[in-house]
Structures are given as C-alpha cells and as structure tokens.
Write a protein that holds these residues in place. Structure first.
Motif, mmCIF file in Angstrom:
data_model
loop_
_atom_site.group_PDB
_atom_site.id
_atom_site.type_symbol
_atom_site.label_atom_id
_atom_site.label_comp_id
_atom_site.label_asym_id
_atom_site.label_seq_id
_atom_site.Cartn_x
_atom_site.Cartn_y
_atom_site.Cartn_z
ATOM 1 N N GLY A 10 0.799 -1.230 0.000
ATOM 2 C CA GLY A 10 0.000 0.000 0.000
ATOM 3 C C GLY A 10 0.821 1.264 0.000
ATOM 4 N N ARG A 11 0.613 2.047 1.061
ATOM 5 C CA ARG A 11 1.202 3.393 1.173
ATOM 6 C C ARG A 11 2.713 3.427 1.007
ATOM 7 N NH1 ARG A 11 -0.137 5.549 6.989
ATOM 8 N NH2 ARG A 11 1.023 3.646 7.419
ATOM 9 N N GLY A 12 3.395 2.490 1.636
ATOM 10 C CA GLY A 12 4.845 2.392 1.455
ATOM 11 C C GLY A 12 5.669 3.405 2.222
ATOM 12 N N SER A 13 5.132 3.912 3.344
ATOM 13 C CA SER A 13 5.912 4.934 4.060
ATOM 14 C C SER A 13 7.169 4.342 4.705
ATOM 15 C CB SER A 13 5.044 5.654 5.104
ATOM 16 O OG SER A 13 4.744 4.816 6.185
ATOM 17 N N ASN A 14 7.133 3.093 5.100
ATOM 18 C CA ASN A 14 8.358 2.481 5.651
ATOM 19 C C ASN A 14 9.399 2.276 4.546
ATOM 20 O OD1 ASN A 14 8.346 1.724 8.649
ATOM 21 N ND2 ASN A 14 6.270 1.195 7.999
ATOM 22 N N MET A 15 8.939 1.868 3.375
ATOM 23 C CA MET A 15 9.836 1.746 2.230
ATOM 24 C C MET A 15 10.492 3.092 1.944
ATOM 25 S SD MET A 15 9.605 2.681 -1.297
ATOM 26 C CE MET A 15 7.844 2.789 -1.523
ATOM 27 N N ALA A 87 7.565 -4.451 4.005
ATOM 28 C CA ALA A 87 7.235 -3.116 4.524
ATOM 29 C C ALA A 87 5.751 -2.852 4.274
ATOM 30 C CB ALA A 87 8.116 -2.062 3.859
ATOM 31 N N GLY A 88 4.929 -3.322 5.197
ATOM 32 C CA GLY A 88 3.486 -3.217 4.987
ATOM 33 C C GLY A 88 3.030 -4.155 3.903
ATOM 34 N N PHE A 89 3.654 -5.325 3.848
ATOM 35 C CA PHE A 89 3.267 -6.343 2.859
ATOM 36 C C PHE A 89 2.238 -7.241 3.538
ATOM 37 C CE2 PHE A 89 4.003 -10.348 0.412
ATOM 38 C CZ PHE A 89 3.637 -9.839 -0.824
ATOM 39 N N ILE A 108 8.352 -5.561 9.555
ATOM 40 C CA ILE A 108 8.013 -4.652 10.660
ATOM 41 C C ILE A 108 6.555 -4.871 11.008
ATOM 42 C CG2 ILE A 108 7.437 -2.623 9.222
ATOM 43 C CD1 ILE A 108 8.940 -1.022 11.589
ATOM 44 N N HIS A 109 6.310 -4.932 12.315
ATOM 45 C CA HIS A 109 4.941 -5.165 12.787
ATOM 46 C C HIS A 109 4.596 -4.086 13.805
ATOM 47 C CE1 HIS A 109 1.318 -7.418 13.611
ATOM 48 N NE2 HIS A 109 1.533 -7.206 14.897
ATOM 49 N N PRO A 110 3.392 -3.507 13.682
ATOM 50 C CA PRO A 110 3.065 -2.371 14.550
ATOM 51 C C PRO A 110 2.544 -2.782 15.931
ATOM 52 C CG PRO A 110 1.351 -2.663 12.910
ATOM 53 C CD PRO A 110 2.379 -3.715 12.633
ATOM 54 N N SER A 111 3.364 -3.500 16.669
ATOM 55 C CA SER A 111 3.067 -3.792 18.077
ATOM 56 C C SER A 111 4.363 -4.231 18.737
ATOM 57 C CB SER A 111 2.031 -4.916 18.228
ATOM 58 O OG SER A 111 2.639 -6.177 18.032
ATOM 59 N N GLU A 173 7.915 6.102 14.938
ATOM 60 C CA GLU A 173 8.995 5.233 15.449
ATOM 61 C C GLU A 173 9.373 4.159 14.440
ATOM 62 O OE1 GLU A 173 10.534 6.162 18.211
ATOM 63 O OE2 GLU A 173 9.093 7.810 18.200
ATOM 64 N N GLU A 174 8.381 3.642 13.717
ATOM 65 C CA GLU A 174 8.674 2.642 12.677
ATOM 66 C C GLU A 174 9.691 3.197 11.686
ATOM 67 O OE1 GLU A 174 5.427 0.498 10.798
ATOM 68 O OE2 GLU A 174 4.070 1.116 12.384
ATOM 69 N N HIS A 175 9.493 4.482 11.351
ATOM 70 C CA HIS A 175 10.364 5.103 10.343
ATOM 71 C C HIS A 175 11.789 5.304 10.854
ATOM 72 C CE1 HIS A 175 6.549 6.797 8.211
ATOM 73 N NE2 HIS A 175 6.700 5.495 8.065
HETATM 74 C C1 GAR Z 1 2.915 -0.212 8.960
HETATM 75 O O1 GAR Z 1 2.371 0.329 10.124
HETATM 76 C C2 GAR Z 1 3.435 -1.611 9.207
HETATM 77 O O2 GAR Z 1 4.003 -1.765 10.475
HETATM 78 C C3 GAR Z 1 2.172 -2.424 9.089
HETATM 79 O O3 GAR Z 1 1.480 -1.859 8.021
HETATM 80 C C4 GAR Z 1 1.803 -0.465 7.936
HETATM 81 C C5 GAR Z 1 2.285 -0.205 6.529
HETATM 82 O O4 GAR Z 1 2.512 1.171 6.336
HETATM 83 N N1 GAR Z 1 2.463 -3.814 8.857
HETATM 84 C C6 GAR Z 1 1.713 -4.808 9.290
HETATM 85 O O5 GAR Z 1 0.683 -4.643 9.916
HETATM 86 C C7 GAR Z 1 2.233 -6.181 8.966
HETATM 87 N N2 GAR Z 1 1.619 -7.172 9.797
HETATM 88 P P1 GAR Z 1 3.409 1.666 5.149
HETATM 89 O O6 GAR Z 1 2.881 0.979 3.876
HETATM 90 O O7 GAR Z 1 3.178 3.139 5.115
HETATM 91 O O8 GAR Z 1 4.824 1.289 5.454
#
Ligand code: GAR
Length: 203
Positions: A10-15, A87-89, A108-111, A173-175
């Motif tokens: 999706g958005r790909g902000s971590n990428m 990354a948000g896969f 990366i997992h948001p917890s 924080e993920e970033h």
């Molecule tokens: C992020 O918050 C990531 O941690 C989460 O999806 C989001 C993707 O955002 N991932 C999961 O939930 C995986 N189980 P991004 O596309 O903007 O990086």
C-alpha cells in the motif's frame, strides 16, 4: 554492495523511510526493486520517482497461496537480493517461501511483539488497556508475526487515544527503527545464529 528488495502492499511509508535513509547515509546497498501484490499500491509511485525498478505480482490472480508465493519468489530472485524487506506487505507467506529467504528477510509489525500479532494492532492495544505500545522489526519465520526480534520502539498510550492517533505515534517510530535494522544488515552487523539475533555494535 548489497541488493535490497522491498515488498509493499500500500502506502509504502516504511519503504520510503528506508530509501531516504539509504540515500542520505550512503549505505553500501541499493534498492534493487520494490514489488507489490497490488497494482494500485501508492508506494510504487514513490519508487518509480526515485528510479527504482518496480514490479507487481497480483495476488488476486493466483488460485492458491503456493502458486502466488512461487511466482513472487521468481520475481524477487530475478533481482538477486541479499535482503528481502517486508514493509506493509499484507500477505501471509508460506513456509517454503519463508525458508528460502531464511536469515535474510525482515518484517516490521506495529506492536510490541509477542503482543498483538495479526491485524488492527492499535485497536488491540487500546482494548487490552496497555499503557505502552510500539513496533517491532523481526526476522520472518513461518509463524505469522513471530521470529527473532531485532529492535523495538515504544510509545506511550495516552488518555483519549484512538487507534488512528496511536498508529500515527507508532509510525513515527517505525520510520526510525526499520532503516536502522536494514542498515545494520547491509553493513554485515546484523545476522541470525541458532534462532538468536546477533548484532555487532560499532566500537
Ligand atoms: C505499517 O504500520 C506496518 O508496520 C504495518 O502496516 C503499515 C504499513 O505502512 N504492517 C503490518 O501490519 C504487517 N503485519 P506503510 O505501507 O506506510 O509502510
């Protein structure tokens, strides 16, 4: 020079955070490709604007998980990755796929794993009434949202928080922690041995 392949849905902000850190800090690595299972993933545009090759393997067009994973693996491997970065896969991966990339695939997992695996982690945290929440970078194993943890970041849960407010606080924080973990890996300072994470700290 290490090849990194990033998978998004999706958005790909971590990428984006990883690409920006790589460019700013001049890591010994390049993003060989950004691959999505969705053609309309917003993050593909950012990758294209940065001259990064992109590919789409549309998960909906495969009859089974096995067939999708086999096709995905073929595309990933055509970019000769040293590291695969989820990354948000938002796909569950089969055991043979995960084993093929053992020791060279991060998520990366948001917890704060092992708390709140799966979806809607921020709502899960609010429902559980925890005072602290966060994100985890971990090596991927066949068990969903498990696998040896590389780094975690915590944020406070504040009175009146909604899942959206909490997710925004965690994302900041993920970033920070995802680029950090990927950088350690490409500098040969992060590995896995006997299911334990090994980090070599700079002196
Ligand atoms: C992020 O918050 C990531 O941690 C989460 O999806 C989001 C993707 O955002 N991932 C999961 O939930 C995986 N189980 P991004 O596309 O903007 O990086």
């Amino acid at each position: 020079m290490k090849n990194i392949v990033i998978l998004i849905s999706g958005r790909g902000s971590n990428m984006e955070a990883i690409v920006r850190a790589l460019e700013a800090e001049k890591w010994p690595a390049r993003i060989a490709a950004v691959i999505s299972n969705k053609a309309d993933a917003k993050g593909l545009l950012f990758a294209q604007e940065h001259g990064i090759p992109t590919a789409v393997v549309p998960s909906k067009q495969f009859a089974s998980r096995d067939e999708f994973d086999a096709a995905l693996r073929e595309v990933i491997d055509s970019f000769a990755p040293n590291l695969v970065v989820l990354a948000g896969f938002m796909r569950i991966l089969t055991a043979p796929f995960v084993e093929h990339y053992a020791g060279r695939i991060l998520n990366i997992h948001p917890s704060l794993l092992p708390l709140f695996p799966g979806l809607a982690t921020h709502q899960q945290a609010l429902d559980a009434g925890v005072v602290e929440h966060g994100a985890s970078v971990h090596f991927v194993t066949a068990q969903l949202d498990h696998g040896p943890i590389v780094v975690q970041a915590t944020v406070p849960v504040l009175p009146g928080d909604t899942a959206e407010m909490l997710s925004e606080r965690v994302l900041v924080e993920e970033h920070k922690i995802y680029p950090l973990a990927v950088r350690l890996f490409v500098e040969d300072r992060l590995s896995i041995k006997d299911d334990e994470v090994v980090i070599v700290h700079a002196v």
